[in-house]
Design an enzyme around this catalytic site. Sequence first.
Site, PDB file in Angstrom:
ATOM      1  CG  ASP A   1      -2.047   1.013   1.123  1.00  0.00           C
ATOM      2  OD1 ASP A   1      -2.446   1.371  -0.006  1.00  0.00           O
ATOM      3  OD2 ASP A   1      -2.538   1.459   2.181  1.00  0.00           O
TER       4      ASP A   1
ATOM      5  CG  ASP B   1      -0.444   1.282   7.477  1.00  0.00           C
ATOM      6  OD1 ASP B   1      -0.524   0.102   7.901  1.00  0.00           O
ATOM      7  OD2 ASP B   1      -1.435   1.921   7.075  1.00  0.00           O
TER       8      ASP B   1
END
Length: 327
Positions: A202, A219
């Site tokens: 991502d 993340d």
Amino acid sequence: MASLSPPFSDLNPSRIVRAIEEVGFRIGSEPFALNSYENRVYAFRDEDATPWIAKFYRPARWSDAAIGDEHRLLGQLTSAGVPVGDVWRNAQGESLFHVEDQRLALFPQLRGRAPELDNMEQLFALGQTIGRLHAASASLLLPHRPHFDAASQCRESRDTVLASGRLSGTTREDYAAVSDAIVNTISKLSLPKVASIAVHGDCHPGNILGDGEHFALVDFDDCGYAPAVQDLWMFLSEHHEQDTQAQLAELIEGYEEYRDFDRRELAWIPLLRICRLMRHSAWILNRWHDPAFPQAFPWVESSDFWRDHVRALEVQRLNLQQPQWLA
């Protein structure tokens, strides 16, 4: 039939503090909620004023083993000197903690700002960061993480949207037609065979922090296996060929300071783009019972949104079929 209980519904401020302190921290500031919809993420300072991030994982999304893969990847990258927000481990080496019905991990809070994608020097630095990531992760095994499968992802996204009841009349018919055509086109695509490696998954500007010269990745919730270009394409302009060529040149030049880049992977970009577009709308609908989602994405209830979405899918479908200059 009983209604589905919203996730995190009992994660109130006192429980957040109690969970963090039960892991072994002493809170020096009130936890502050950050923008995160899939999980719940809070910034806080410990008693020494050191900034930290507390991440409460969405129930039932990942198994403990899959989260363990995420944390192993972070440990591997940190050991290799790749700038990432590594997970905190206690004296026993544990990084995932079960506190009542919540699963929690702690990370040092990294400072910085998102990159400027029209800045060629910053794109070069981004390429270096992703190259370092892939050089360190390419041989790592993440047995509990998914492999990219475009046809399955798009098929599941289509089924979710059509079953949601959000579309009606001609909009529903148009969506069904274009999504079916996309799935059929993907099943017949003849793309270059390229290697799948462990990727961030991502990698967009919101998950990159830096000072303009050096960047760190945060993340890794969506880490898994995909072609390397998965972590590069979201830094590219979609509409201006000349801009995209210049951006690519800088990204790849920086990347190849640490790892060779197979340029055949560029042919995968339209496929990755259409998968992300379809998955995003399905993701919102899948999470609609979470009160954070209607508040954050109210336009999903608008028929205009879905008409625009159908048009965007049609444009991307044509991009799949037509020869791409990127290839």
